[in-house]
Scaffold this motif. Structure first.
Motif, PDB file in Angstrom:
ATOM      1  N   ALA A 292       0.826  -1.204   0.000  1.00 14.74           N
ATOM      2  CA  ALA A 292       0.000   0.000   0.000  1.00 14.74           C
ATOM      3  C   ALA A 292       0.862   1.257   0.000  1.00 14.74           C
ATOM      4  CB  ALA A 292      -0.927  -0.007   1.212  1.00 14.74           C
ATOM      5  N   GLU A 293       1.934   1.229   0.759  1.00 17.62           N
ATOM      6  CA  GLU A 293       2.824   2.395   0.802  1.00 17.62           C
ATOM      7  C   GLU A 293       3.418   2.676  -0.575  1.00 17.62           C
ATOM      8  OE1 GLU A 293       5.467   1.161   3.867  1.00 17.62           O
ATOM      9  OE2 GLU A 293       4.213   1.969   5.506  1.00 17.62           O
ATOM     10  N   ARG A 294       3.784   1.608  -1.297  1.00 17.71           N
ATOM     11  CA  ARG A 294       4.332   1.798  -2.646  1.00 17.71           C
ATOM     12  C   ARG A 294       3.290   2.380  -3.585  1.00 17.71           C
ATOM     13  NH1 ARG A 294       6.698  -3.515  -2.149  1.00 17.71           N
ATOM     14  NH2 ARG A 294       5.362  -4.300  -3.827  1.00 17.71           N
ATOM     15  N   ALA A 295       2.009   2.055  -3.315  1.00 16.44           N
ATOM     16  CA  ALA A 295       0.922   2.567  -4.157  1.00 16.44           C
ATOM     17  C   ALA A 295       0.434   3.940  -3.690  1.00 16.44           C
ATOM     18  CB  ALA A 295      -0.241   1.582  -4.163  1.00 16.44           C
ATOM     19  N   GLY A 296       0.993   4.455  -2.607  1.00 12.37           N
ATOM     20  CA  GLY A 296       0.587   5.758  -2.088  1.00 12.37           C
ATOM     21  C   GLY A 296      -0.757   5.746  -1.383  1.00 12.37           C
TER      22      GLY A 296
END
Length: 333
Positions: free
Chosen positions: A300-304
């Motif tokens: 999720a962090e990579r996807a913002g």
């Protein structure tokens, strides 16, 4: 006119004789398939051959005669028209690597739900990466499918998702039996996201329930979890409708509300003050949400995308216990 013989029943290799793999083998046999069930332990394959049971996983449920069993993966895969991958996600890469040279060029059906630790990949992505299979050959099957109920032939439904609609329909037909219905979808990403995050949400709901909170709190956690699942899915290119269907809210409700759910049982134990080690023992099997929570968070962090509920669960499992006040914070995420 000469009589045209009926087409031969499809041969399906099911690699993995755990609870869900064994129950899915039963469904396939009920749907008219010839099934070769691979068991990692030779004694399990021997029990299925001699007694038609897998007591460690399905109790006294009798597997149909159309289910053959073997501990030899090459034997199970020989002549397969479909291959079903029914091993836990965190072991999937290693097993696929060992089987890669044996796999026929047929659809590969992934039953594993979750996110691979380290890579952040969903099950179908692991399958594609290790085998080199194109998206038209990789199928995700997911839905409200508690293995113990399915094995008892209680009515259930699922979703077979593939970017190739004809392949999805082929898999759905192979596993549609009198008690088990399969729908089709082309939204593999949505089905993968829903199957991964629901395990984390089930932990959260269990924690709230174990802490003594009532139906209002459980409903709030489940609803917030569905919202986070949908946000992540949309960010990754999924279709919103998927999360309102069987693979989304359907699977979420079953996993968060049933005592048959290992993720829910582990969450209950955590909410009552158990350590993570004690909670895993109480669950009595693989608790995919424990491994998936930190991995989902990183994806999720990579996807913002911010996922407050998943953040709280990931922090708890990383610390090895549920801190004081976690259940209340989950309700307010």
């Amino acid at each position: 006119m000469p009589r045209v013989p009926p087409p031969a029943a499809p041969r399906v290799a099911v690699l993995g004789a755990g609870s869900w793999g064994s129950a899915f083998a039963l469904v396939l046999a009920d749907a008219g398939c010839r099934v070769a069930l691979w068991a990692r332990r030779p004694e399990v394959a021997d029990e299925v051959r001699r007694l038609r049971t897998n007591t460690a996983r399905l109790g006294d449920v009798r597997l149909p005669d159309a289910v053959e069993a073997t501990a030899d993966a090459a034997e199970a895969l020989r002549g397969a028209d479909l291959v079903v991958l029914a091993v836990p996600l965190q072991r999937l890469r290693a097993q696929l690597t060992a089987w890669r040279a044996l796999l026929p060029a047929v659809p590969l059906v992934c039953l594993a739900k979750g996110v691979e630790a380290g890579t952040g990949l969903f099950g179908t992505e692991v399958v594609a990466e290790v085998t080199g299979a194109g998206p038209e050959r990789v199928v995700a099957v997911s839905g409200p499918n508690l293995a113990a109920e399915v094995a008892r032939r209680q009515p259930a439904a699922t979703v077979a998702a593939c970017t190739d609609g004809a392949v999805a329909a082929r898999v759905a037909a192979a596993c549609t039996s009198p008690a088990f219905r399969a729908e089709t979808s082309r939204d593999v990403v949505g089905v993968d996201v829903a199957g991964a995050v629901k395990n984390v949400v089930a932990l959260a709901v269990g924690i709230a329930e174990g802490a003594g909170h009532g139906a209002n709190a459980r409903a709030a956690v489940l609803t917030r979890g569905l919202g986070e699942t949908t946000r992540l899915g949309l960010a990754l290119g999924a279709e919103a409708a998927t999360f309102a269907g069987l693979a989304g809210v359907g699977d979420l409700v079953a996993t968060c509300g049933s005592p048959l759910s290992r993720n829910h049982r582990a969450g209950l134990a955590l909410g009552r003050g158990a350590s993570l080690e004690q909670a895993l023992a109480a669950a009595g099997g693989t608790v995919e949400g424990v491994t998936s929570a930190p991995a989902v968070l990183r994806r999720a962090e990579r996807a913002g995308v911010r996922l407050p509920l998943v953040e709280q669960v990931a922090a708890a499992v990383t610390a090895g216990a549920a801190p004081d006040g976690l259940a209340a914070r989950l309700v307010g995420c």
